[in-house]
Write an enzyme that holds these catalytic residues in place. Structure first.
Site, PDB file in Angstrom:
ATOM      1  N   ASP A  77       0.883  -1.162   0.000  1.00  0.00           N
ATOM      2  CA  ASP A  77       0.000   0.000   0.000  1.00  0.00           C
ATOM      3  C   ASP A  77       0.929   1.222   0.000  1.00  0.00           C
ATOM      4  OD1 ASP A  77      -1.512   2.201   0.741  1.00  0.00           O
ATOM      5  OD2 ASP A  77      -2.719   1.107   2.198  1.00  0.00           O
ATOM      6  N   TYR A 170      -8.480  16.104  -6.911  1.00  0.00           N
ATOM      7  CA  TYR A 170      -7.699  15.226  -7.803  1.00  0.00           C
ATOM      8  C   TYR A 170      -6.756  16.070  -8.663  1.00  0.00           C
ATOM      9  CZ  TYR A 170      -6.838  11.792 -11.550  1.00  0.00           C
ATOM     10  OH  TYR A 170      -6.262  10.951 -12.472  1.00  0.00           O
ATOM     11  N   LYS A 174      -2.536  16.003  -8.805  1.00  0.00           N
ATOM     12  CA  LYS A 174      -1.719  15.755  -9.992  1.00  0.00           C
ATOM     13  C   LYS A 174      -0.843  16.977 -10.319  1.00  0.00           C
ATOM     14  CE  LYS A 174      -3.284  11.547 -10.777  1.00  0.00           C
ATOM     15  NZ  LYS A 174      -2.415  10.360 -10.617  1.00  0.00           N
TER      16      LYS A 174
END
Ligand code: NAD
Length: 266
Positions: A77, A170, A174
């Site tokens: 993970d 999101y 990025k």
């Protein structure tokens, strides 16, 4: 894309391209990661398949083995630094070295801002930013120890350079990767280690299966090439970035979106 006489897409399949190289692919059980792991396997690399879902990773390992390739599964993970460190040690113990890394794990939270929770924000940043940073940190340490350079590619997104509704956190995650590769490229370039991002447009994977079909159709229609992408479209860019053909490319975020962004983002 070029098609053969039966209408099938022609994928590069040079079995010598990555011979003797060890490639680590994160998020290799599905979507872009799976396509890229298979591409590395077809082209001679020993592939370490990384993720959390072992049965999916084992299925990809079997596919690579069936075509004569070499693969191992290393579960981790990426939000846990110790797990990342142990996973890289396991890869080096099995394959002896690490030359190429594709840090492609990522999650999204597709919601209007008033529905996004602090927990959503923590999870997206923990995977997409902190997880990729943990990976890069321990990959760089291993590549520096080996002393013969290497290539790291992270998965950013078209969302980092334009704007999309319902993707605020999101897009921020990025965008952080786009800033990170510029800084890191300067830090590690003298050791012969290159780091870049691939920035996909909308690609047909489990991640985008939550989008309404009419949204996907509209995105495809907006792209210069008139379609959304397939995982192999990204695998081609990643294998190129990881190859000696891209030896002078570092610190870049390469948009692979079928010409979606040049038409103006939505
Ligand atoms: P996907 O959901 O199939 O792949 C994401 C992978 O990341 C999965 O294999 C998942 O198991 C893995 N992952 C998630 N959290 C993890 C964790 N904590 N530890 C280890 N592995 C973890 O979808 P995909 O579209 O193939 O996504 C791959 C990457 O591409 C992601 O980073 C995504 O943000 C990015 N991306 C996708 C698109 C698209 O349109 N599909 C566009 C731009 C960028």
């Amino acid at each position: 894309m070029l098609k053969d006489l039966q209408g099938k897409t022609i994928l590069r399949n040079d079995p010598e391209r990555f011979v003797g190289r060890v490639a680590l692919v994160v998020g290799a059980g599905s979507g872009i990661g799976k396509a890229t792991a298979l591409a590395f396997g077809r082209q001679g690399a020993s592939v370490a398949l990384v993720g959390r879902r072992v049965p999916e990773l084992e299925a990809v390992a079997r596919q690579i083995a069936e075509t004569g390739g070499t693969a191992m599964v290393a579960s981790a993970d990426v939000t846990q630094e110790r797990a990342v460190e142990k996973m890289i040690a396991a890869v080096v113990e099995e394959f002896g070295r690490l030359d190429i890394a594709f840090n492609n794990a990522g999650i999204t939270a597709y919601k209007p801002i008033e529905d996004l929770t602090a927990d959503d924000v923590d999870q997206v940043l923990a995977t997409n930013v902190k997880g990729v940073w943990f990976l890069a940190k321990h990959e760089v340490a291993q590549m520096r120890k080996q002393g013969h350079g290497g290539s790291i590619v992270n998965t950013s997104s078209v969302a980092a350079t334009g704007g999309n509704v319902n993707l605020s956190i999101y897009a921020a995650s990025k965008g952080a990767l786009d800033a990170m590769v510029r800084a890191l490229a300067l830090e590690i370039g003298r050791d012969g280690i290159r780091i870049n991002n691939v920035s996909p447009g909308v690609i047909d994977t489990p991640m985008t299966s939550v989008l309404p079909p009419e949204v996907v159709a509209a995105i495809g229609a907006h792209a210069a090439l008139g379609r959304i992408g397939q995982p192999d479209d990204i695998a081609g860019a990643v294998t190129w970035l990881s190859s000696p053909e891209a030896a002078f490319v570092t610190g870049q975020s390469i948009l692979v979106d079928g010409g979606y962004n040049i038409g103006g983002m939505r």
